[in-house]
Every structure is written in C-alpha cells, then in structure tokens.
Design an enzyme around this catalytic site. Sequence first.
Site: not given
Lengths: 447, 342
Positions: A99, A141, A149, A176, A178, A264, A303
């Site tokens: 990723d 990340h 990430g 975020d 995440h 996101d 995204y």
Amino acid sequence: MPVKEHGKRRVAYFYDSNVGNYYYGQGHVMKPHRIRMTHHLVMNYGLYRELEVYRPFPASFDEMTKFHSEDYINFLKTASPDNLKLYNKQMLKFNVGEDCPLFDGLYEFCQLSSGGSLAAAVKLNKQKADIAINWMGGLHHAKKSEASGFCYTNDIVLGILELLKYHKRVLYVDIDVHHGDGVEEAFFTTDRVMTVSFHKYGDFFPGTGELKDVGVGKGKYYSLNVPLKDGITDEAYQSIFKPIMTKVMEKYQPTAVVLQCGADSLHGDRLGPFNLTLKGHGACASFFRDYNVPLMMLGGGGYTPRNVARCWAYETAIALDREVANVLPYNDYFEYFGPTYKLHLDPGTGNNENTSEYLRKVQEQVLNNLDRMEAAPSVQMQPIPDDAIRFLNDTSLGQDMANPDVRLHRSIMDSHVQHEGEFYDGENEGDDRRNESNGREAAAKSA
Amino acid sequence: MADEEHSRSAASDEDEEFDVPDDGYDDEVTLDEEEALGEGAAGADELAALEEEGEMDIEELRRRYGYGMPPETANGTTSIEEVACVEIQTEVASTSSTLNLLSYYEHHGGDDEEDKDYIPYDKKEPRVDPVLYQITVPDFCTSSNELQRDYPCTALWISSNKLEDAMLQLIQEQMKAKNPEIRLENCSMQSDNEDLLFTILQVGYDGEAALKASCENKIQHANLPINTWSRSYSPDGDCEHDVAFSNEEKQMFDVYYKEFGKNFLQIAQKFPERKMGELVEYFYRYFKRSARLEKYVHKGYIKEKDCIDVAENIRQQIKTAENRKSKDMSSLWEGTPTKDLV
C-alpha cells in the site's frame, strides 16, 4: 478559555506545485493531485490574495533524520522503481511495496511534504504568522523506520519537533478517520506533546487507538484516543469533540496547536465510513481558530479528491475568517465537482452507529483520564540568555545598522509587513522612524 | 478446511524462509478440531495428505484446487481490496509477490468461507521502545535554543494593506486583459492568478509597474513545477523549467492516452526522455484543460472571445438542460474523466 474574535489572523500558506505530479500508481487511492485541486479552489475563490503564500524548500536529509532513522531515509533516497530488485529485503523491513508503493520521485514527494510542515513550524515560531497551512503534509501514519498507510515520512512529527524548540507544550489533534498512530507512537512517552485522535476504531486500519491507550511513563495520560463507530454525523461528532477539546485546552494549556485535517472523515469518502459534512469538519478548525494560539493546519487522508479539495479550500477560508459562496467558482478542475457544482456536501443518509449512550460513555472515560493528567506540566525553565548573543545571527540587527542612505534589498523590504494599526502613510515619512520602530520591535521580541 | 490448508501451504512453498515442519501450532489446532469431531483416523489421513501437499509444487497445488495461472494483473497493480488486505499482512514475513498473490486469491478466488473468517484489521497494542519507536524530547530550556534561522521559502505573495482589495482586483483584471493566455486560465471574476500576484509583489505592490510588466510580457511564473528529481533546485528561482511538449509529443500522448487511459506507468515507457511527473503535469494542466475547453467551446457554452464567467455559462446550460429533462446532460458529461477519477 476561548478568546473573542479580534482582528485578522495572519495566515501563511505553503504549497509547491510539484506535489500534484507525484503518482502512487494506477488505481491507488492516494492521489496527490487533490492538493492541486485544493490550490485551484483557493485561487479561484479569491482567498489567495489574503494569504501569505510561500513555496517551501524541500526538506533535507538531515532534517528528516531528526526523527527518522538514517538507514530508512537512505533507503527512500536511493530506491526507485528501476532498482527495486536490489532492495527486496529493505522493502519488507520498511514496509514499502504494497500500500506504500515505491513510485517515481518518492523521495522528493517526502521532501516537499516535510519541507512544508517544517517551514510552517518555523513561521509560527518566529511569530510571523498566526496560522500556518500545509495541505501537502499531515502524513500521520509514518513511523520512525517504517512506512505505513500511504505515508513515508512523518512531516507532523518533524514539524512538532521544530515547534518544541520554542514552545513548552504542543497539542496535536487528529480528525482523520484513521488513528494518528505515527504521531502518537513518536510522542508516547513525553508530556511535552499531547496527542488527541478522533477516529474509527474496530476492524479498521491501522488497528491502534483504543480508548485505554493513554501513553506510558512520563507521557502517561498525554495521549488520548476517542474511538468512534461508522456513520457519525456532524452533531454527534461535535457533541463529543467540543467538551473533550475544551477540557484539554483548559488543562493542558498548549502554547501551540497542530491540527491534522484528514478529509477521509467526510461523508462519501472512498475509505472512511463517517458521515461528516464540511460544516462539521470545519467546525473543528474554527474551534481552534477561536483560541488565540499559534495553529498549524495540515492535510492528511482523503480519498475522494473532489471532497478533499472542497474541504481544505473551505478550511482555508475558515482560517481567514472569510465567508465563501456555496456556488463553486470556475476552476481548472470544474467538472470534478459535478453534478452539484456546490461547495457543501449533503449529509449522508447512512446509519449512525454511535448511539448517544456510547458517546457519553466514551466521553466520560476520556474526561476521566484527563482528570488524572497533571495540568499544564511544568517544564524546566532557564534564565533568558543574553540578548547580544542572540542578536549575532539576527537579520534585524543588520537592518538597523545598515547605511540609511542605501536602499535595502528588495527581499528584506518585502518581508516587512506593516502592522494594521500603523499610522504612517509611507515607510519613510519624516525621519527614519521605520528603522527606529524596527529596532524596538526586535528588542521587544527577543526580550 | 481444505481451503485453509491450501492457502497455508501455498504460502509456505513460495517462501523459502518459511519452514513447514516448524509450523506445528496450526497442525495441532487442526488435529484438535478433528479429534473433537471424533474422526481421529480421518485426521491422520488428512495429516499425511497435508505433508504430501507440503512437498508439492505450487503450480501443482493450484491446479489441484482449481486455480488457473495467476492473472498478470496480480502483480504491479493494486486494487483497493488488495491495499486493504495487504495492510494487515505487514507482519507476515513473506515476499511481496506472495503477499500479492495471497491477497488476490483471498478476494477473487471465490473462497467465500475464507472471507467470512477473515478479520481485516487486528487490534494492535501501542509499541514502546525508546530506541525503535519513540523520540526523546528534551526538556524545554530557553538557553539551549539555537537561534532559529528562517526555513528557506520563496515568498510568492504576501497580502498587504498597501493595496486595497478593489485596487488589487482592478490591477489583476487589467493584467488579465492584456494576457489572453492567462484570461483563459482564470475565467471567474473573483479569481486570483498566482503569476500576476507574484509580479505585483516583485514590483513592490506598485500597480502601474505591474501593468507595465504585463504589457511588456514580463509576467513571471510563480510556482512552476520544477522536476526536482531530474533537475537541481536552485534557491534563486533560476531553475530549468519543464520543456514544453512538442506537437509531436502531444499527438503521441493523444494516442497513448486512448490506448492506456490513465496508466501513466505504461505511458511513461513510451516517453523515455520524459519523467513521470512531467507526464502527469501535462495531463492535468494542459491535456485535460484544452480538451475540456475545446469541448465547451464546441458545444457553444463558451464563446472564446468573451470568456468572462464560464462557470455561470455552464450552470445556465445545466439548468435549462435540467428543465427540459432531456438527455443533454448525459451527453455533456459523457466521456469526462469524472467517473474514473472518482
């Protein structure tokens, strides 16, 4: 305590047009192009003219290794898609390749995003801006020697380290979707940085960020995690964000705030399951703007490029305290914003799995942890050093000593931003008062 | 159960560092399960079969369980599912190609049962190690502060009260009027142009001088992309900029874009002398814009000469289209990249 709105904030904005040209690979959800779309909205909304716009230099190897390990940055610098066969082992070790693909220009991309946050931090340190924005940054990340990430280098940690040179306590807030694991991990054991992250937790990347994780050692209770579930709405989000952050600001009394504005968490994101609109997301930015503390606003995830651009352009307007029309101005990427061509998003109809009971429980526990935290931890104080030493490198002294008959270089003249309350019409009205007042200013600042 | 075994042995066979006999834990679990079912004998058979499979060639294994050759797309491209799936596998010590394959099969191989058991993201505990993970933050002390130098930046525009907003607007408008190229770029009335503002900053907020500069075609580019990975970055701004695409290259790009779509990796192979960044830049800044403008002009939404507010123009068109509820809309947006760009 929130300070009432008084006057403009000087907003510095950092952008390098190269950033939109990096390409993670076909089908990859991370599209740096979204930052260029944001920039175009900022220009076409006429926000650009109210900003101080800078193109930061790419961060150097030495600057990035202030946090990251040298062999990791060395790897990022030398590995490329052409020679990746030579780096098989390191790619595994540093988690690069899946990723976090190895793409053309990766190292420069890291340099740009880190450079922007470093420049933003220095601008705040020197008190040349009240709010500094870097939408190229926010890559939360990235670990010390590990990519994760879609993040390779952690510009946030680098920026905070820079802020710590001048600030006793720095607050990091992450909205975020995440968990802000890279930043939390870096500062898990210190009380000089407090990290607060609001994120989806449970069956979701990166898997960390449980309510009970509060830091260790000296940093115990200086990491807060607010785990949320799918579909949270504006009202629900603010109902937990405001009380927690108000208490954090009261108790921790940060001297600078870093806000990671990952987009996101908006409704309709390709990866995030939250249900926020621009208004709920932007409310977090205006929350900190209302406190008169130096604020760094960074990008992050996001995204669905069209919504990211909407969100960050809107938050640039919030930083400037400018109202912007809901109708989007024409811009280079106008057709992305169909079919509505409006700024604001409609709230989604998805189910909010965060019951008020659940939110109340989480809030209760977080506030409990906050109670156990030592308020505004004292930091070792040292006598303020002799001014003369500090003046050695200060350009303002040189300006004061300069021959008044010779015009200063344009770059120096341009860096003088006249205070709004200044009465004089011209720079050199009467005698040489401009230089005089500068001298006083410099002396006052360094005192 | 067979499915489970399949994926495990597939993983072990392709990874040389992975030792099958050492994998005792899972086998025991399997055994326990078998015994719980009261089929001890069958369990022994199963074990033997397992061992056989463990020594088998990977291709043979695939054939046995009904998998064809791995499609070529399994390597090199990444779908979201793969990304999501791969993210959790970071702890698996395995080569990247194995990872890719595994994730591919788990999601496309039709193993519904396996998908159900599959937990995408394990809970992770925070890692604490002052050497490996954390950074040592020194206590705050003013004396140790090195005096901070400014981080090097190029100032592109500094808002100033030396120029009133209305005046600034006027100057920008006039400058735009003198530069048809820029006029097309920023069509909306309120928009700012970074090159113009940069020029205004350079001449010290002097409107007259700025207008003069625009007449003499001395508008400087404020934030041109410099391919930092191919050319050196110079602090004075005197850097080599992109070499513009020649007509030949533009035609080539047209052709390859039709063939490969947005797969820049493949397009880049056809342009050995161009960097990836240059191609992406060309695509977003020039190719798409000119194509789009042409389309708008062609459809009569923009009269090229008086391009004052394209957005408003288009909005009007959309409104009438909506009112008529005709299919104009779909034809208008057909083929625009909105869909594939998300």
